[in-house]
Design a protein around this motif. Structure first.
Motif, PDB file in Angstrom:
ATOM      1  N   VAL A   1      -2.955   9.796  -3.327  1.00  0.00           N
ATOM      2  CA  VAL A   1      -2.178  10.123  -4.119  1.00  0.00           C
ATOM      3  C   VAL A   1      -2.406  11.692  -4.856  1.00  0.00           C
ATOM      4  O   VAL A   1      -1.674  12.620  -5.271  1.00  0.00           O
ATOM      5  N   ASP A   2      -3.682  11.581  -5.446  1.00  0.00           N
ATOM      6  CA  ASP A   2      -4.402  12.881  -5.898  1.00  0.00           C
ATOM      7  C   ASP A   2      -4.100  13.870  -5.079  1.00  0.00           C
ATOM      8  O   ASP A   2      -3.777  15.009  -5.682  1.00  0.00           O
TER       9      ASP A   2
ATOM     10  N   ARG B   1       2.652   1.784  -3.226  1.00  0.00           N
ATOM     11  CA  ARG B   1       1.466   1.967  -4.268  1.00  0.00           C
ATOM     12  C   ARG B   1       1.337   3.909  -4.526  1.00  0.00           C
ATOM     13  O   ARG B   1       1.281   4.364  -5.425  1.00  0.00           O
ATOM     14  N   ILE B   2       1.250   4.209  -3.121  1.00  0.00           N
ATOM     15  CA  ILE B   2       0.966   5.753  -3.072  1.00  0.00           C
ATOM     16  C   ILE B   2       2.361   6.371  -3.520  1.00  0.00           C
ATOM     17  O   ILE B   2       2.141   7.284  -4.449  1.00  0.00           O
TER      18      ILE B   2
ATOM     19  N   ARG C   1       0.791  -1.280  -0.019  1.00  0.00           N
ATOM     20  CA  ARG C   1       0.147  -0.030   0.084  1.00  0.00           C
ATOM     21  C   ARG C   1       0.865   1.351   0.090  1.00  0.00           C
ATOM     22  O   ARG C   1       0.530   2.215  -0.639  1.00  0.00           O
TER      23      ARG C   1
ATOM     24  N   ASP D   1      -6.458   4.862  -1.319  1.00  0.00           N
ATOM     25  CA  ASP D   1      -5.057   5.196  -1.686  1.00  0.00           C
ATOM     26  C   ASP D   1      -4.950   6.197  -2.785  1.00  0.00           C
ATOM     27  O   ASP D   1      -4.129   7.347  -2.804  1.00  0.00           O
ATOM     28  N   GLN D   2      -5.999   6.243  -3.717  1.00  0.00           N
ATOM     29  CA  GLN D   2      -5.697   6.995  -4.936  1.00  0.00           C
ATOM     30  C   GLN D   2      -6.043   8.542  -4.407  1.00  0.00           C
ATOM     31  O   GLN D   2      -5.538   9.533  -4.903  1.00  0.00           O
TER      32      GLN D   2
ATOM     33  N   GLY E   1       2.394   6.094  -6.991  1.00  0.00           N
ATOM     34  CA  GLY E   1       1.363   6.842  -7.586  1.00  0.00           C
ATOM     35  C   GLY E   1       1.502   8.411  -7.773  1.00  0.00           C
ATOM     36  O   GLY E   1       0.994   8.945  -8.653  1.00  0.00           O
TER      37      GLY E   1
ATOM     38  N   GLY F   1       3.804   8.804 -10.778  1.00  0.00           N
ATOM     39  CA  GLY F   1       3.148   8.819 -11.819  1.00  0.00           C
ATOM     40  C   GLY F   1       2.048   9.984 -11.983  1.00  0.00           C
ATOM     41  O   GLY F   1       2.038  10.559 -13.263  1.00  0.00           O
ATOM     42  N   ALA F   2       1.537  10.545 -11.071  1.00  0.00           N
ATOM     43  CA  ALA F   2       0.588  11.775 -11.334  1.00  0.00           C
ATOM     44  C   ALA F   2       1.186  12.901 -11.581  1.00  0.00           C
ATOM     45  O   ALA F   2       0.768  13.812 -12.178  1.00  0.00           O
TER      46      ALA F   2
END
Length: 109
Positions: free
Chosen positions: A90-91, A30-31, A27, A86-87, A34, A37-38
């Motif tokens: 990230v955002d 991924r953050i 987890r 989690d998304q 992310g 990537g963002a």
């Protein structure tokens, strides 16, 4: 934490790496990935992100930075929120970095 990149069609590598996988590390990873990537970053982007959950797993803390390629300038953010989504984390982190001026430090594209 160690990240190992491998070919997906290499079944021996996949099996060996599954033995060393730590699900609790997935987890935060991924953050971290992310956020990169963002921001449109890659392996050569001067950006870092570190995510960690508290011992109870109820709160996520993120520290992220984008650095000027030539040095000297950086945009830093610290972020904490209850675990889950989690998304959304990230955002929010990526937007906070952009709001702080990170867009001017990132390569075009």
């Amino acid at each position: 934490m160690v990240i190992v990149e491998h070919r997906a069609d290499n079944s021996i590598a996949v099996q060996l790496l599954e033995l060393t996988n730590v699900p609790a590390a997935q987890r935060p990873l991924r953050i971290e990935l992310g956020v990169l990537g963002a921001l449109g970053g890659g392996c050569r982007t001067a950006c870092s992100a570190h995510a960690a959950y508290d011992d109870a797993g109820t709160q996520v803390h993120v520290i992220a930075s984008v650095f000027a390629p030539e040095g000297g300038t950086a945009v830093n953010v610290k972020f904490a929120q209850p675990a889950g989504g989690d998304q959304a984390v990230v955002d929010k982190v990526a937007q906070s970095l952009r709001d702080g001026g990170a867009g001017t430090l990132l390569p075009p594209g």
